[in-house]
Write a protein that holds these residues in place. Structure first.
Motif, PDB file in Angstrom:
ATOM      1  N   LEU A  51      42.985  39.471  26.683  1.00 10.36           N
ATOM      2  CA  LEU A  51      43.519  39.059  27.980  1.00 10.36           C
ATOM      3  C   LEU A  51      44.586  37.977  27.849  1.00 10.36           C
ATOM      4  O   LEU A  51      44.742  37.132  28.735  1.00 10.36           O
ATOM      5  CB  LEU A  51      42.373  38.591  28.891  1.00 10.36           C
ATOM      6  CG  LEU A  51      41.219  39.591  29.055  1.00 10.36           C
ATOM      7  CD1 LEU A  51      40.188  39.074  30.044  1.00 10.36           C
ATOM      8  CD2 LEU A  51      41.718  40.967  29.451  1.00 10.36           C
ATOM      9  N   ASP A  52      45.314  38.025  26.737  1.00 12.15           N
ATOM     10  CA  ASP A  52      46.472  37.158  26.517  1.00 12.15           C
ATOM     11  C   ASP A  52      46.156  35.671  26.640  1.00 12.15           C
ATOM     12  O   ASP A  52      46.916  34.908  27.234  1.00 12.15           O
ATOM     13  CB  ASP A  52      47.616  37.529  27.484  1.00 12.15           C
ATOM     14  CG  ASP A  52      48.050  38.966  27.325  1.00 12.15           C
ATOM     15  OD1 ASP A  52      47.848  39.542  26.238  1.00 12.15           O
ATOM     16  OD2 ASP A  52      48.595  39.535  28.292  1.00 12.15           O
ATOM     17  N   GLY A  53      45.051  35.261  26.034  1.00 10.78           N
ATOM     18  CA  GLY A  53      44.645  33.872  26.142  1.00 10.78           C
ATOM     19  C   GLY A  53      44.885  33.031  24.911  1.00 10.78           C
ATOM     20  O   GLY A  53      44.633  31.832  24.931  1.00 10.78           O
ATOM     21  N   ALA A  58      31.650  37.327  18.238  1.00 10.15           N
ATOM     22  CA  ALA A  58      33.087  37.585  18.417  1.00 10.15           C
ATOM     23  C   ALA A  58      33.505  37.674  19.880  1.00 10.15           C
ATOM     24  O   ALA A  58      34.681  37.904  20.170  1.00 10.15           O
ATOM     25  CB  ALA A  58      33.465  38.881  17.695  1.00 10.15           C
ATOM     26  N   PHE A  59      32.594  37.472  20.813  1.00  9.29           N
ATOM     27  CA  PHE A  59      32.900  37.677  22.228  1.00  9.29           C
ATOM     28  C   PHE A  59      34.140  36.901  22.692  1.00  9.29           C
ATOM     29  O   PHE A  59      35.068  37.479  23.253  1.00  9.29           O
ATOM     30  CB  PHE A  59      31.710  37.313  23.114  1.00  9.29           C
ATOM     31  CG  PHE A  59      31.999  37.492  24.572  1.00  9.29           C
ATOM     32  CD1 PHE A  59      31.859  38.732  25.162  1.00  9.29           C
ATOM     33  CD2 PHE A  59      32.458  36.434  25.342  1.00  9.29           C
ATOM     34  CE1 PHE A  59      32.159  38.916  26.509  1.00  9.29           C
ATOM     35  CE2 PHE A  59      32.757  36.609  26.686  1.00  9.29           C
ATOM     36  CZ  PHE A  59      32.598  37.850  27.268  1.00  9.29           C
ATOM     37  N   TRP A  60      34.146  35.597  22.483  1.00 11.22           N
ATOM     38  CA  TRP A  60      35.250  34.796  23.013  1.00 11.22           C
ATOM     39  C   TRP A  60      36.570  35.119  22.332  1.00 11.22           C
ATOM     40  O   TRP A  60      37.597  35.266  23.037  1.00 11.22           O
ATOM     41  CB  TRP A  60      34.895  33.306  22.978  1.00 11.22           C
ATOM     42  CG  TRP A  60      33.769  32.997  23.936  1.00 11.22           C
ATOM     43  CD1 TRP A  60      32.486  32.663  23.617  1.00 11.22           C
ATOM     44  CD2 TRP A  60      33.834  33.046  25.363  1.00 11.22           C
ATOM     45  NE1 TRP A  60      31.742  32.492  24.770  1.00 11.22           N
ATOM     46  CE2 TRP A  60      32.548  32.717  25.855  1.00 11.22           C
ATOM     47  CE3 TRP A  60      34.836  33.331  26.284  1.00 11.22           C
ATOM     48  CZ2 TRP A  60      32.252  32.667  27.216  1.00 11.22           C
ATOM     49  CZ3 TRP A  60      34.541  33.282  27.642  1.00 11.22           C
ATOM     50  CH2 TRP A  60      33.274  32.951  28.097  1.00 11.22           C
ATOM     51  N   PRO A  61      36.618  35.258  21.009  1.00  9.78           N
ATOM     52  CA  PRO A  61      37.889  35.689  20.405  1.00  9.78           C
ATOM     53  C   PRO A  61      38.363  37.053  20.934  1.00  9.78           C
ATOM     54  O   PRO A  61      39.568  37.263  21.144  1.00  9.78           O
ATOM     55  CB  PRO A  61      37.581  35.749  18.903  1.00  9.78           C
ATOM     56  CG  PRO A  61      36.480  34.754  18.716  1.00  9.78           C
ATOM     57  CD  PRO A  61      35.651  34.860  19.973  1.00  9.78           C
ATOM     58  N   LEU A  62      37.431  37.966  21.172  1.00  9.93           N
ATOM     59  CA  LEU A  62      37.803  39.269  21.730  1.00  9.93           C
ATOM     60  C   LEU A  62      38.389  39.118  23.124  1.00  9.93           C
ATOM     61  O   LEU A  62      39.451  39.665  23.431  1.00  9.93           O
ATOM     62  CB  LEU A  62      36.583  40.197  21.779  1.00  9.93           C
ATOM     63  CG  LEU A  62      36.091  40.761  20.453  1.00  9.93           C
ATOM     64  CD1 LEU A  62      34.718  41.398  20.614  1.00  9.93           C
ATOM     65  CD2 LEU A  62      37.086  41.769  19.902  1.00  9.93           C
ATOM     66  N   ARG A  93      40.791  35.454  34.880  1.00  9.86           N
ATOM     67  CA  ARG A  93      41.257  36.801  34.553  1.00  9.86           C
ATOM     68  C   ARG A  93      40.484  37.878  35.326  1.00  9.86           C
ATOM     69  O   ARG A  93      40.632  39.058  35.074  1.00  9.86           O
ATOM     70  CB  ARG A  93      41.112  37.077  33.056  1.00  9.86           C
ATOM     71  CG  ARG A  93      41.925  36.165  32.129  1.00  9.86           C
ATOM     72  CD  ARG A  93      43.415  36.213  32.456  1.00  9.86           C
ATOM     73  NE  ARG A  93      44.281  35.832  31.366  1.00  9.86           N
ATOM     74  CZ  ARG A  93      44.765  34.604  31.166  1.00  9.86           C
ATOM     75  NH1 ARG A  93      44.430  33.621  31.978  1.00  9.86           N
ATOM     76  NH2 ARG A  93      45.576  34.362  30.156  1.00  9.86           N
ATOM     77  N   GLY A  94      39.621  37.451  36.259  1.00 12.02           N
ATOM     78  CA  GLY A  94      38.853  38.407  37.056  1.00 12.02           C
ATOM     79  C   GLY A  94      37.649  38.970  36.340  1.00 12.02           C
ATOM     80  O   GLY A  94      37.128  40.018  36.716  1.00 12.02           O
ATOM     81  N   VAL A  95      37.175  38.276  35.302  1.00 10.60           N
ATOM     82  CA  VAL A  95      36.055  38.758  34.489  1.00 10.60           C
ATOM     83  C   VAL A  95      34.788  37.979  34.818  1.00 10.60           C
ATOM     84  O   VAL A  95      34.772  36.745  34.760  1.00 10.60           O
ATOM     85  CB  VAL A  95      36.377  38.630  32.988  1.00 10.60           C
ATOM     86  CG1 VAL A  95      35.177  39.013  32.137  1.00 10.60           C
ATOM     87  CG2 VAL A  95      37.585  39.494  32.634  1.00 10.60           C
ATOM     88  N   ALA A  96      33.738  38.708  35.153  1.00  6.36           N
ATOM     89  CA  ALA A  96      32.417  38.129  35.385  1.00  6.36           C
ATOM     90  C   ALA A  96      31.541  38.409  34.168  1.00  6.36           C
ATOM     91  O   ALA A  96      31.734  39.406  33.472  1.00  6.36           O
ATOM     92  CB  ALA A  96      31.784  38.746  36.632  1.00  6.36           C
ATOM     93  N   LEU A  97      30.582  37.523  33.927  1.00  5.32           N
ATOM     94  CA  LEU A  97      29.647  37.665  32.807  1.00  5.32           C
ATOM     95  C   LEU A  97      28.222  37.636  33.331  1.00  5.32           C
ATOM     96  O   LEU A  97      27.879  36.831  34.196  1.00  5.32           O
ATOM     97  CB  LEU A  97      29.809  36.492  31.819  1.00  5.32           C
ATOM     98  CG  LEU A  97      31.207  36.160  31.329  1.00  5.32           C
ATOM     99  CD1 LEU A  97      31.158  34.920  30.451  1.00  5.32           C
ATOM    100  CD2 LEU A  97      31.795  37.333  30.588  1.00  5.32           C
TER     101      LEU A  97
END
Length: 176
Positions: free
Chosen positions: A55-57, A46-50, A74-78
């Protein structure tokens, strides 16, 4: 009864750039993700749907490179807590001989990151045991989220509720 060690697994490189303010950490990619060389590559994760939902994507792009670009925009690092381990299968419970990534060097290279989110309790536990001393004294906020893994059998709505701190930190980073 001794468990089989399994094969040696090496994680993926971080997805990060100078705009990154939030870091989402898993423990170690599962088999499907390692085979595909993609973060959260299992089709039922569910990571990508979450992330897109928070983040309004809208709907996640089917193109992996576009998903990564969305996160970075969105300023998110993985990344993952573990650099390598031995594991048979994909379950965190099967991890043996775990070695953490170099977080001291990572946070020195990306000082704009202020919030660290653990995708599940296993990631938080491995970080606490192996990596926390590397980041002592850094101005970081840590939160543990419900795992996005299909092995964590709660609804997407419950996961979304549990992941609200990501949205709050993202909104805060947009203001500051």
């Amino acid at each position: 009864m001794e468990q089989e060690a399994g094969e040696k697994r090496t994680g993926l490189p971080p997805v990060v750039d100078s705009r990154s303010r939030l870091l989402l950490l898993g423990s170690m990619p599962g088999e499907a993700s390692l085979r595909a060389q993609m973060y959260y590559g299992h089709p039922r994760n569910a990571f990508w749907p979450l992330l897109y939902g928070l983040l309004d994507g809208g709907e996640p792009s089917p193109v992996y490179a576009e998903r990564l670009q969305f996160a970075l925009s969105r300023g998110v690092a993985l990344w993952d807590v573990l650099r390598e381990c031995e594991r048979k299968g994909s379950l965190d419970a099967a991890i043996r001989k775990a070695e953490a990534n170099d977080f001291r060097a990572f946070f020195a290279a990306y000082p704009g990151i202020t919030h660290v989110f653990f995708n599940g309790s296993a990631a938080a536990q491995y970080f606490s045991r192996q990596a926390a001393p590397q980041v002592e004294g850094l101005p970081l906020s840590f939160s543990t989220l419900p795992s996005s893994s299909p092995a964590r059998a709660i609804s997407l709505e419950a996961k979304l509720e549990g992941w609200q701190p990501v949205r709050e930190a993202w909104l805060e980073s947009q203001r500051g």
